[in-house]
Design a protein around this motif. Structure first.
Motif, PDB file in Angstrom:
ATOM      1  N   SER A  55      38.310 -14.965  41.575  1.00 22.11           N
ATOM      2  CA  SER A  55      39.579 -15.039  42.285  1.00 22.11           C
ATOM      3  C   SER A  55      40.762 -14.885  41.343  1.00 22.11           C
ATOM      4  O   SER A  55      41.677 -14.081  41.578  1.00 22.11           O
ATOM      5  N   VAL A  56      40.752 -15.633  40.250  1.00 24.04           N
ATOM      6  CA  VAL A  56      41.861 -15.564  39.307  1.00 24.04           C
ATOM      7  C   VAL A  56      41.879 -14.212  38.605  1.00 24.04           C
ATOM      8  O   VAL A  56      42.941 -13.624  38.373  1.00 24.04           O
TER       9      VAL A  56
ATOM     10  N   SER B  44      48.278 -18.742  48.599  1.00 28.00           N
ATOM     11  CA  SER B  44      48.346 -19.845  47.655  1.00 28.00           C
ATOM     12  C   SER B  44      47.739 -19.460  46.318  1.00 28.00           C
ATOM     13  O   SER B  44      48.243 -19.845  45.265  1.00 28.00           O
ATOM     14  N   GLU B  45      46.645 -18.703  46.331  1.00 28.84           N
ATOM     15  CA  GLU B  45      46.008 -18.295  45.079  1.00 28.84           C
ATOM     16  C   GLU B  45      46.943 -17.415  44.251  1.00 28.84           C
ATOM     17  O   GLU B  45      47.174 -17.683  43.073  1.00 28.84           O
TER      18      GLU B  45
ATOM     19  N   GLN C 144      41.481 -23.919  39.427  1.00 31.62           N
ATOM     20  CA  GLN C 144      40.703 -23.595  40.624  1.00 31.62           C
ATOM     21  C   GLN C 144      39.358 -24.325  40.612  1.00 31.62           C
ATOM     22  O   GLN C 144      38.902 -24.843  41.628  1.00 31.62           O
TER      23      GLN C 144
ATOM     24  N   ALA D 140      35.832 -19.095  41.018  1.00 38.71           N
ATOM     25  CA  ALA D 140      37.166 -19.292  40.449  1.00 38.71           C
ATOM     26  C   ALA D 140      37.526 -18.158  39.509  1.00 38.71           C
ATOM     27  O   ALA D 140      38.638 -17.628  39.539  1.00 38.71           O
TER      28      ALA D 140
END
Length: 897
Positions: A487-488, A558-559, A468, A484
């Motif tokens: 989000s992850v 997508s993530e 990311q 990043a």
């Protein structure tokens, strides 16, 4: 108001803590057992539920040994135990008594007793193998045989041997104490740890059986009809109990969270607002869990708690005097064929049923109503299946590798892990780069072990964050890294958590978690923050160029798809066009279906986080159902699972010719295929593969080749080496040695009908022994008439049969000695025939035949065949195949022209 005993330096007041608890009477015996081998005493405490062992043993051990860690198999049990002990001690949670579970830490430097889950203690052990500052460890509920608990027993037994001042105890509610006593042993190793028993704390318990008129389970799981029966039974039983005692609460056991919701909903409709119906399972937030296990305050309405097996042991739900048991439980099961592990619904063990029933009689006389019959109870297994025997072991294998005991080597575990499952787990760790060639943890492996998620998710957390960051558009580096990581971290916390994805759609679940509408949102946010903190101190790996160039996109779909694909590349799935229902093929080769009504229906690509066995409509007829997944695109799928991409020519031999196609695959998913001409090597390999799978019947043995093979088989049977084994399996194992030129011919396009196997078989004859082949196993045998009769050798797969010569009886007149083959080892079996070829006798002793049975054969046959000789004395008669007339005309012996 805080009691004076709340001072951190003062010992726990065991007399006050033990008031009214049965186990208080066992404390002197336990203290003696621990002090005999002080300071590193060991003991196994065996006491029934409700005796007070969880309340009294930790403070006693703390008084003797200093700071104590106590494991509880579930977070709600750890919190409840800490709060109860702190309340009885008169101190605040987090002071003298504390707890640590995932996302919550309430303990400090003055904490004397800390309750933790087994996973927390495992990570502490890996970070600090000596457990510095800890005087004792107590493993509670060892009889449940949870995987982490089994691992802890093995690791702590080793720590106990190395440390002279660490006390080590195990506590069990069943009668399996001797097994654990042998594992713990005494510090000097002279014998098993002492076992401290406690009399039963249960009051009188009445048992009622109320089986349902409908099936408990069908192809989709627990039936709605049975759940309605459980709810109706619970409502009626509680209504009767309240008529006798308004203080009685009820506890209902069902196998899973979905069943809890179904039964609780039905109960609310039946009992109305006069009774409070609470749910208890691992997917609700900690506040709701704690509310369910606390007693009701004065003025509160009666309660019915609907629970999974979470309430089966290790904690007491106050006020419960009535238990309604569905007799079902969820246990992990690994499907080795499909390479997946999931929870399945099974009949609860008899030990679990007794544990559940005991909840009703902890605080007074109680009743258990079992919603099944006594026959079903008797047929249930005695104990739950140990998790180590049926679960996926990747996380356990990483723990053992980090400990320096790959596969559990050298550890005293309650049970060795299954070798096949362990080998699969080690293969996954090797692919992740988590272990080295010796099976020990690499630096990356140790990093992964410190992340509170299974190893593949932990690796995805690290790799996904790096990906990311590399793919994110401009902006300050710090901002990119933070975004990043968040989000992850959100996605990994979601996949690792207990919340169920609606319709298997992880994007919908992620949206609900972010909005706060999902009940577990607060716990999820805490877990996300914890993962962010871990990432902040983790050195990111180098991102492959291809991955860095591929933007994962801006959308949540997508993530989530990217991170799940990185964690489980073998579960990337593509929709099967033309299949009934929403059927998908996973890269692993498994087919699975989406649940009915899923918002993911129609997606061409999915990254699957959870798939489990199922049947019928629930799995679109595939045998497996997708429980959670996120949409994916082909480009991201191939980048995330680059190690599974192959581009190969696949040749096969069918209908007498070689067919070849070039296939590009993502695991078992075919991305593209093109007809091509196979190379000679590829074609030869295809022919060999076809022969190995379908057998030599593809080519076939001519009569001559079959006869030769039978003769060779007899020599191998009687003489062994160097005469070759010509059985099917042996020949297939030596194809290149005897059939090489013919394989090349077939690969070049020759027809199978052009292949004669006699000459290839002769290539296997050993030299110089082959020069005697015709003498040892001749093709024909000359009989007294002069005829050379073919010998029928036994079939390859008949080790007892003998060579047979079928010949007319008259051609053997005067023959006394039965011929023997293979250097006189094997007598020939004669089938003596009539002039028309009908069997008259079977013998391997011609001399005895002429002296005995021949007379009866002569009497029966000479009238039927008067033209042929039937002499009284066969010894002196001429052996012939001719009639008497032809013989009288001067012909001798041999067959008629």
């Amino acid at each position: 108001m805080t009691s004076p005993t709340a001072d951190a330096d003062l010992p726990f007041d065991l007399e006050r803590l033990g008031a009214g608890l049965v186990f208080a009477g066992s404390l002197p015996g336990l203290e003696d057992a621990l002090t005999v081998n002080a300071p590193a005493g060991t003991a196994v405490v065996q006491a029934p539920p409700g005796a007070g062992k969880t309340t009294l043993v930790p403070p006693l051990v703390a008084n003797l040994s200093g700071r104590v860690i106590v494991t509880q198999p579930r977070r709600v049990a750890a919190r409840a135990a800490a709060r109860r002990l702190a309340h009885l001690d008169g101190s605040r949670v987090g002071d003298r008594v504390g707890y640590t579970v995932r996302g919550e830490h309430h303990a400090g430097p003055d904490t004397r007793v800390e309750f933790v889950t087994p996973g927390i203690l495992l990570r502490r052990l890996l970070a600090d193998p000596g457990l510095e500052g800890i005087g004792a460890v107590i493993i509670d509920e060892v009889h449940e045989r949870a995987l982490d608990t089994d691992l802890l027993l093995g690791l702590l037994a080793e720590v106990h041997e190395l440390r002279g001042d660490l006390a080590f105890l195990a506590m069990s509610a069943t009668l399996d104490a001797p097994r654990f006593a042998a594992l713990l042993s005494t510090y000097d190793g002279d014998g098993p740890a002492p076992v401290i028993d406690c009399p039963s704390a249960l009051h009188r318990l009445d048992t009622r059986w109320e089986p349902a008129a409908v099936a408990r389970l069908d192809e989709r799981g627990v039936t709605r009809g049975f759940l309605e029966h459980v709810a109706t039974t619970a409502a009626a039983a509680h209504r009767r109990a309240l008529a006798e005692n308004p203080a009685i609460d009820a506890l209902v056991f069902v196998p899973g969270a979905w069943e809890v919701a179904q039964v609780a909903g039905s109960l609310r409709r039946q009992v109305g607002p006069a009774v409070e119906v609470l749910e208890l399972h691992g997917q609700i937030d900690s506040a709701s869990q704690d509310r369910a296990v606390r007693g009701r305050a004065a003025g509160d309405p009666p309660r019915v708690v609907v629970s999974t097996s979470l309430a089966e042991s290790s904690l007491t739900v106050p006020g419960v005097r009535l238990v309604i048991d569905s007799g079902l439980a969820r246990e992990p099961r690994r499907d080795a064929t499909r390479g997946m592990t999931g929870l399945v619904t099974v009949s609860a063990s008899r030990a679990s049923a007794e544990q559940r029933a005991g909840r009703a009689a902890r605080q007074g006389p109680g009743t258990v109503v079992r919603c099944y019959d006594q026959k079903t109870f008797g047929a249930a297994p005695a104990h739950p299946t140990p998790e180590i025997a049926v679960a996926e072991l990747t996380g356990a294998a990483l723990t053992l590798a980090c400990w320096g005991a790959p596969g559990g080597r050298g550890l005293k575990l309650p049970q060795d892990p299954p070798q096949a499952t362990l080998a699969d787990a080690v293969a996954v760790l090797d692919e992740l780069g988590a272990i080295d060639g010796d099976g020990l943890a690499t630096d990356l492996g140790r990093t992964l072990s410190g992340i509170p998620a299974e190893p593949r998710l932990a690796r995805a957390l690290i790799d996904g964050t790096a990906w990311q960051r590399a793919a994110a558009p401009g902006g300050r580096t710090g901002t990119k890294q933070q975004a990043a990581a968040r989000s992850v971290g959100e996605i990994v916390a979601m996949v690792a958590g207990d919340a169920r994805a609606p319709g298997a759609d992880l994007n919908r679940l992620l949206a609900a978690l972010r909005s706060g509408s999902e009940p577990s949102s607060r716990a999820w946010k805490r877990e996300t923050a914890r993962l962010e903190a871990i990432l902040a101190r983790t050195r990111p790996p180098k991102v492959p160029a291809a991955a860095a160039a591929l933007s994962p996109g801006a959308g949540a779909a997508s993530e989530a798809g990217l991170i799940v694909a990185l964690a489980y590349p073998d579960r990337i799935a593509r929709r099967v066009e033309g299949a009934a229902g929403e059927s998908y093929l996973l890269a692993s080769g498994t087919r699975a279906g989406l649940p009915a009504g899923s918002s993911l229906a129609g997606q061409q690509w999915l990254a699957v986080a959870d798939v489990s066995r199922a049947a019928g409509r629930a799995a679109a007829g595939t045998g497996a159902v997708i429980r959670s997944a996120a949409p994916l695109d082909a480009e991201t799928a191939q980048a995330a699972a680059g190690q599974l991409l192959t581009d190969r020519v696949h040749a096969r031999f069918a209908s007498g010719k070689v067919l070849a196609r070039r296939e590009r695959r993502l695991g078992s998913i075919v991305l593209g295929t093109t007809p091509v001409r196979a190379s000679v090597e590829e074609a030869a390999a295809a022919v060999a593969t076809a022969l190995e799978s379908e057998g030599l019947g593809i080519i076939g043995f001519s009569p001559g080749a079959d006869g030769l093979r039978r003769r060779m088989a007899l020599l191998h049977r009687e003489l062994g080496a160097p005469w070759p084994d010509v059985g099917e399996r042996a020949l297939l194992g030596r194809l290149d040695e005897w059939l090489g030129p013919e394989l090349q011919s077939l690969a070049a396009g020759a027809s199978v009908t052009s292949i004669e196997l006699s000459e290839p078989l002769r290539r296997l004859l050993p030299w110089p022994q082959a020069s005697r082949f015709a003498d040892l196993a001749p093709e024909r045998l000359q009989v007294p008439s002069g005829s050379k009769v073919r010998i029928d050798y036994p079939a390859i797969d008949d080790p007892e049969a003998r060579p047979v010569v079928a010949v007319k009886l008259q051609e053997c007149f005067g023959w006394a000695a039965t011929p023997r083959l293979v250097d006189d080892r094997v007598p020939v079996l004669f089938h003596l025939l009539s002039p028309r070829g009908s069997p008259l006798a079977v013998t391997d002793d011609l001399a005895s035949f002429w002296s005995g049975p021949y007379a009866q054969v002569r009497a029966e046959m000479r009238g039927k065949y008067p033209k042929h000789p039937w002499p009284e004395d066969p010894w002196s008669s001429i052996a012939t195949a001719k009639t008497k007339r032809r013989l009288a005309q001067g012909g001798l012996g041999g067959p008629e022209k």
